[in-house]
Write a protein that holds these residues in place. Structure first.
Motif, mmCIF file in Angstrom:
data_model
loop_
_atom_site.group_PDB
_atom_site.id
_atom_site.type_symbol
_atom_site.label_atom_id
_atom_site.label_comp_id
_atom_site.label_asym_id
_atom_site.label_seq_id
_atom_site.Cartn_x
_atom_site.Cartn_y
_atom_site.Cartn_z
ATOM 1 N N TYR A 183 0.019 32.645 32.958
ATOM 2 C CA TYR A 183 -0.407 34.037 33.195
ATOM 3 C C TYR A 183 -1.694 34.475 33.385
ATOM 4 O O TYR A 183 -2.072 35.379 34.448
ATOM 5 N N PHE A 184 -2.833 33.906 32.491
ATOM 6 C CA PHE A 184 -4.010 34.456 32.814
ATOM 7 C C PHE A 184 -4.717 33.716 33.991
ATOM 8 O O PHE A 184 -5.474 34.398 34.710
ATOM 9 N N LEU A 185 -4.311 32.717 34.293
ATOM 10 C CA LEU A 185 -4.683 32.021 35.649
ATOM 11 C C LEU A 185 -4.110 32.670 36.859
ATOM 12 O O LEU A 185 -4.978 33.047 37.822
ATOM 13 N N GLN A 241 -5.259 36.563 41.167
ATOM 14 C CA GLN A 241 -5.074 37.796 41.925
ATOM 15 C C GLN A 241 -6.273 38.804 41.737
ATOM 16 O O GLN A 241 -6.553 39.403 42.957
ATOM 17 N N SER A 242 -6.863 38.883 40.784
ATOM 18 C CA SER A 242 -8.172 39.748 41.012
ATOM 19 C C SER A 242 -9.269 39.009 41.819
ATOM 20 O O SER A 242 -10.028 39.910 42.311
ATOM 21 N N LYS A 261 -8.580 37.610 44.596
ATOM 22 C CA LYS A 261 -8.004 37.685 45.928
ATOM 23 C C LYS A 261 -8.216 39.246 46.232
ATOM 24 O O LYS A 261 -8.786 39.345 47.350
ATOM 25 N N GLU A 262 -8.391 40.146 45.279
ATOM 26 C CA GLU A 262 -8.464 41.542 45.502
ATOM 27 C C GLU A 262 -9.990 41.694 45.629
ATOM 28 O O GLU A 262 -10.493 42.373 46.608
ATOM 29 N N LYS A 263 -10.731 41.150 45.266
ATOM 30 C CA LYS A 263 -12.164 41.200 45.301
ATOM 31 C C LYS A 263 -12.523 40.627 46.441
ATOM 32 O O LYS A 263 -13.492 41.232 47.346
ATOM 33 N N GLN A 264 -11.955 39.601 46.940
ATOM 34 C CA GLN A 264 -12.151 38.944 48.103
ATOM 35 C C GLN A 264 -11.874 40.015 49.455
ATOM 36 O O GLN A 264 -12.531 40.205 50.349
ATOM 37 N N GLN A 265 -10.656 40.482 49.246
ATOM 38 C CA GLN A 265 -10.253 41.411 50.257
ATOM 39 C C GLN A 265 -11.164 42.708 50.313
ATOM 40 O O GLN A 265 -11.442 43.172 51.371
#
Length: 105
Positions: free
Chosen positions: A29-31, A36-37, A39-43
């Motif tokens: 879950y933490f991984l 996901q976070s 990926k969001e930062k990269q976007q």
């Protein structure tokens, strides 16, 4: 290994297996959350880079025009007639080590 009665092996093994699965689930879950976070930062960073790239392209398009027009409008370059010719001659003489003429300054 522990000396357990034979009727306790099965419940202890089941409990240990359950704890191991729960620990793996928590780690997964933490991984997934971290992934996901990231990926969001990269976007977000990709969007910022695209914006900067667009600004840079605009600057690249307008930069030659700005400097060409600014050079043409510079007061030292806009002198007309004899005075402008003297200025050019003076700068050539300056390069040769000759003092430029005095224009009444």
């Amino acid at each position: 290994m522990l000396d357990l009665p034979s009727d306790l092996y099965r419940p202890v093994a089941t409990l240990l297996y359950t704890l191991l699965c729960v620990a793996m689930g928590i780690i997964a879950y933490f991984l997934r959350d971290i992934r996901q976070s990231v990926k969001e930062k990269q976007q977000e960073q990709d969007q910022k880079i695209d914006g900067i790239q667009k600004d840079l392209n605009v600057i690249r398009e307008t930069l030659p025009q700005r400097y060409v027009f600014a050079g043409r409008l510079h007061p030292g370059d806009c002198r007309a007639g004899q005075q402008g010719g003297q200025h050019r001659q003076g700068s050539e003489r300056n390069q040769q080590g000759i003092k430029p003429p005095d224009w009444g300054r």
